[in-house]
Write an enzyme that holds these catalytic residues in place. Sequence first.
Site, PDB file in Angstrom:
ATOM      1  N   GLY A   1     -14.067  -3.128  -4.000  1.00  0.00           N
ATOM      2  CA  GLY A   1     -13.717  -1.936  -3.209  1.00  0.00           C
ATOM      3  C   GLY A   1     -14.102  -2.167  -1.763  1.00  0.00           C
ATOM      4  N   ALA A   2     -13.123  -2.036  -0.870  1.00  0.00           N
ATOM      5  CA  ALA A   2     -13.337  -2.389   0.534  1.00  0.00           C
ATOM      6  C   ALA A   2     -13.653  -1.177   1.403  1.00  0.00           C
ATOM      7  CB  ALA A   2     -12.083  -3.084   1.074  1.00  0.00           C
TER       8      ALA A   2
ATOM      9  N   HIS B   1     -14.870 -13.159  -4.316  1.00  0.00           N
ATOM     10  CA  HIS B   1     -15.346 -14.471  -3.845  1.00  0.00           C
ATOM     11  C   HIS B   1     -16.790 -14.670  -4.287  1.00  0.00           C
ATOM     12  CE1 HIS B   1     -12.628 -12.454  -0.997  1.00  0.00           C
ATOM     13  NE2 HIS B   1     -11.986 -13.606  -1.012  1.00  0.00           N
TER      14      HIS B   1
ATOM     15  N   LYS C   1       0.856  -1.200   0.000  1.00  0.00           N
ATOM     16  CA  LYS C   1       0.000   0.000   0.000  1.00  0.00           C
ATOM     17  C   LYS C   1       0.884   1.239   0.000  1.00  0.00           C
ATOM     18  CE  LYS C   1      -4.070  -1.966   2.123  1.00  0.00           C
ATOM     19  NZ  LYS C   1      -3.606  -3.342   1.879  1.00  0.00           N
TER      20      LYS C   1
ATOM     21  N   LYS D   1     -25.201  -2.521  -3.625  1.00  0.00           N
ATOM     22  CA  LYS D   1     -24.422  -3.700  -3.999  1.00  0.00           C
ATOM     23  C   LYS D   1     -24.701  -4.103  -5.449  1.00  0.00           C
ATOM     24  CE  LYS D   1     -23.810  -8.578  -2.756  1.00  0.00           C
ATOM     25  NZ  LYS D   1     -22.605  -8.716  -3.561  1.00  0.00           N
TER      26      LYS D   1
ATOM     27  N   ARG E   1      -5.618  -5.749 -11.107  1.00  0.00           N
ATOM     28  CA  ARG E   1      -6.470  -6.596 -10.251  1.00  0.00           C
ATOM     29  C   ARG E   1      -7.792  -5.839 -10.101  1.00  0.00           C
ATOM     30  NH1 ARG E   1      -4.618  -6.427  -4.394  1.00  0.00           N
ATOM     31  NH2 ARG E   1      -3.201  -8.138  -4.841  1.00  0.00           N
TER      32      ARG E   1
ATOM     33  N   ASP F   1      -1.746  -2.106  -4.014  1.00  0.00           N
ATOM     34  CA  ASP F   1      -3.151  -2.155  -3.581  1.00  0.00           C
ATOM     35  C   ASP F   1      -3.788  -0.789  -3.777  1.00  0.00           C
ATOM     36  OD1 ASP F   1      -2.958  -4.797  -2.749  1.00  0.00           O
ATOM     37  OD2 ASP F   1      -2.805  -4.321  -0.620  1.00  0.00           O
TER      38      ASP F   1
ATOM     39  N   ARG G   1     -12.495  -6.740   6.783  1.00  0.00           N
ATOM     40  CA  ARG G   1     -13.096  -8.068   6.527  1.00  0.00           C
ATOM     41  C   ARG G   1     -14.402  -8.220   7.310  1.00  0.00           C
ATOM     42  NH1 ARG G   1      -9.274  -7.179   3.711  1.00  0.00           N
ATOM     43  NH2 ARG G   1     -11.021  -6.418   2.535  1.00  0.00           N
TER      44      ARG G   1
HETATM   45  P1  FDA Z   1     -19.016  -9.825  -1.867  1.00  0.00           P
HETATM   46  O1  FDA Z   1     -18.696  -8.877  -0.753  1.00  0.00           O
HETATM   47  O2  FDA Z   1     -20.290  -9.648  -2.595  1.00  0.00           O
HETATM   48  O3  FDA Z   1     -18.927 -11.288  -1.287  1.00  0.00           O
HETATM   49  C1  FDA Z   1     -19.243 -12.446  -2.040  1.00  0.00           C
HETATM   50  C2  FDA Z   1     -19.165 -13.650  -1.130  1.00  0.00           C
HETATM   51  O4  FDA Z   1     -17.814 -13.828  -0.682  1.00  0.00           O
HETATM   52  C3  FDA Z   1     -19.962 -13.519   0.169  1.00  0.00           C
HETATM   53  O5  FDA Z   1     -21.286 -13.923  -0.014  1.00  0.00           O
HETATM   54  C4  FDA Z   1     -19.182 -14.432   1.088  1.00  0.00           C
HETATM   55  O6  FDA Z   1     -19.495 -15.789   0.847  1.00  0.00           O
HETATM   56  C5  FDA Z   1     -17.758 -14.224   0.678  1.00  0.00           C
HETATM   57  N1  FDA Z   1     -17.100 -13.159   1.448  1.00  0.00           N
HETATM   58  C6  FDA Z   1     -16.743 -11.927   0.982  1.00  0.00           C
HETATM   59  N2  FDA Z   1     -16.117 -11.232   1.941  1.00  0.00           N
HETATM   60  C7  FDA Z   1     -16.089 -12.016   3.031  1.00  0.00           C
HETATM   61  C8  FDA Z   1     -15.565 -11.864   4.351  1.00  0.00           C
HETATM   62  N3  FDA Z   1     -14.952 -10.754   4.723  1.00  0.00           N
HETATM   63  N4  FDA Z   1     -15.704 -12.892   5.213  1.00  0.00           N
HETATM   64  C9  FDA Z   1     -16.302 -14.048   4.854  1.00  0.00           C
HETATM   65  N5  FDA Z   1     -16.819 -14.258   3.611  1.00  0.00           N
HETATM   66  C10 FDA Z   1     -16.714 -13.262   2.718  1.00  0.00           C
HETATM   67  N6  FDA Z   1     -10.206  -3.908  -1.940  1.00  0.00           N
HETATM   68  C11 FDA Z   1      -9.705  -2.664  -2.128  1.00  0.00           C
HETATM   69  O7  FDA Z   1     -10.412  -1.692  -1.956  1.00  0.00           O
HETATM   70  N7  FDA Z   1      -8.382  -2.510  -2.510  1.00  0.00           N
HETATM   71  C12 FDA Z   1      -7.566  -3.576  -2.757  1.00  0.00           C
HETATM   72  O8  FDA Z   1      -6.404  -3.387  -3.121  1.00  0.00           O
HETATM   73  C13 FDA Z   1      -8.100  -4.881  -2.566  1.00  0.00           C
HETATM   74  N8  FDA Z   1      -7.335  -5.998  -2.787  1.00  0.00           N
HETATM   75  C14 FDA Z   1      -7.936  -7.231  -2.786  1.00  0.00           C
HETATM   76  C15 FDA Z   1      -7.213  -8.367  -3.169  1.00  0.00           C
HETATM   77  C16 FDA Z   1      -7.851  -9.595  -3.280  1.00  0.00           C
HETATM   78  C17 FDA Z   1      -7.073 -10.788  -3.732  1.00  0.00           C
HETATM   79  C18 FDA Z   1      -9.245  -9.705  -2.984  1.00  0.00           C
HETATM   80  C19 FDA Z   1      -9.977 -10.993  -3.145  1.00  0.00           C
HETATM   81  C20 FDA Z   1      -9.944  -8.602  -2.545  1.00  0.00           C
HETATM   82  C21 FDA Z   1      -9.305  -7.371  -2.419  1.00  0.00           C
HETATM   83  N9  FDA Z   1      -9.999  -6.254  -1.978  1.00  0.00           N
HETATM   84  C22 FDA Z   1      -9.446  -5.006  -2.154  1.00  0.00           C
HETATM   85  C23 FDA Z   1     -11.295  -6.411  -1.261  1.00  0.00           C
HETATM   86  C24 FDA Z   1     -12.495  -6.243  -2.167  1.00  0.00           C
HETATM   87  O9  FDA Z   1     -12.631  -4.910  -2.562  1.00  0.00           O
HETATM   88  C25 FDA Z   1     -13.793  -6.687  -1.465  1.00  0.00           C
HETATM   89  O10 FDA Z   1     -14.018  -5.859  -0.372  1.00  0.00           O
HETATM   90  C26 FDA Z   1     -13.788  -8.135  -0.995  1.00  0.00           C
HETATM   91  O11 FDA Z   1     -13.178  -8.978  -1.924  1.00  0.00           O
HETATM   92  C27 FDA Z   1     -15.243  -8.649  -0.764  1.00  0.00           C
HETATM   93  O12 FDA Z   1     -15.952  -8.556  -1.954  1.00  0.00           O
HETATM   94  P2  FDA Z   1     -16.314  -9.798  -2.903  1.00  0.00           P
HETATM   95  O13 FDA Z   1     -15.864  -9.429  -4.274  1.00  0.00           O
HETATM   96  O14 FDA Z   1     -15.772 -11.054  -2.393  1.00  0.00           O
HETATM   97  O15 FDA Z   1     -17.889  -9.803  -2.977  1.00  0.00           O
END
Ligand code: FDA
Length: 311
Positions: free
Chosen positions: A189-190, A228, A100, A202, A185, A134, A290
């Site tokens: 977005g977190a 995921h 980061k 969403k 990648r 990141d 997370r």
């Molecule tokens: P979504 O949140 O819709 O989740 C889909 C499914 O995944 C859920 O129903 C559940 O089953 C599972 N899941 C997701 N999150 C979970 C959790 N915390 N605990 C348990 N189960 C969970 N963001 C960012 O802003 N900057 C970055 O640089 C990165 N880098 C990054 C690297 C990698 C390899 C990944 C996979 C993700 C990131 N992220 C990130 C985080 C990303 O923005 C996002 O917040 C998370 O991946 C959760 O979103 P999903 O795409 O999984 O979908």
Amino acid sequence: MYAGAKGLFYALSRSSRLKRLASTYGMTADGFARRFIAGETVEEAIASARALQAQGLHLTLDYLGESVRTSDAARAAVAEYIHVMDLIVASGIERNLSIKLTQLGLTVDRATCVDNLRRILDPAREHGFFVRIDMENSQWTDVTLEVFETLWQQQYRNVGVVLQSALYRSEADAVRMNELGACVRLVKGAYKEPGSVAYQKKSEVDASYLHLMHILMDGGTMPAIATHDPALIDAARAHAASRGIGPDRFEFEMLFGIRRDLQASLTTAGHRVRIYVPFGREWFPYFMRRLGERPENVRFVLRAILHERRH
Ligand code: FDA
């Protein structure tokens, strides 16, 4: 609710009392944070990485830390990353890092950060590491992409970026990254972002993800589909099949400890799956993000804390 939970957890991640409480219980031998964090030391992270590699997974290691406030702290992070690289080389695991920019001094000033990033990218290039920058909250998007592009123009090719489907701007950024031939990648977005820059629902973030995924898979260089979300993963596979994009031209990425079943089934199906392996003592903000993504995780943490306190 989607944006609301993220906001709440972001606010809590700044509480020093909560951080102290979490630090006491989170990383004990069976602490609740171990589900998401590979350990506090690089040795623990390498051991986890080795176990993942043995299952046919790829990895990227993240030495946790962000928003450092002084150039000394940023310099210390660089020194730590160089030490981590030495240990990775000695261990023989895959050479891939995620970092980061606010850990490297972006909060102090841009020039310090660029110098620090070069101090990592030079030995990284020499030893065959790929370094992913990141993406942090939207306050940093412009400058992060600008720093990336500066280094790209200086012929650093062992580096990639992250785009967030939550942001309205990401379509233009994806097109630009494709033009450069840069490796992106894609994530949802977190961070909690305002409606002026980001989708709040969403369903909108997911629709944007699908759109950006198509742009990157059709015209990008080795895009990483980092999610995921089974529906989006299925959509990526269907798109690849319909366009004749082979599994060697993109990869899936997931976070340590999340959807291990999916990580395994995609690997078995012949896809490249990379796991993001975070480690280090500064795990609290990452851990809180997370929790914010999935508030059900809170119940599991509270149960673990109550259990620890009774014993
Ligand atoms: P979504 O949140 O819709 O989740 C889909 C499914 O995944 C859920 O129903 C559940 O089953 C599972 N899941 C997701 N999150 C979970 C959790 N915390 N605990 C348990 N189960 C969970 N963001 C960012 O802003 N900057 C970055 O640089 C990165 N880098 C990054 C690297 C990698 C390899 C990944 C996979 C993700 C990131 N992220 C990130 C985080 C990303 O923005 C996002 O917040 C998370 O991946 C959760 O979103 P999903 O795409 O999984 O979908």
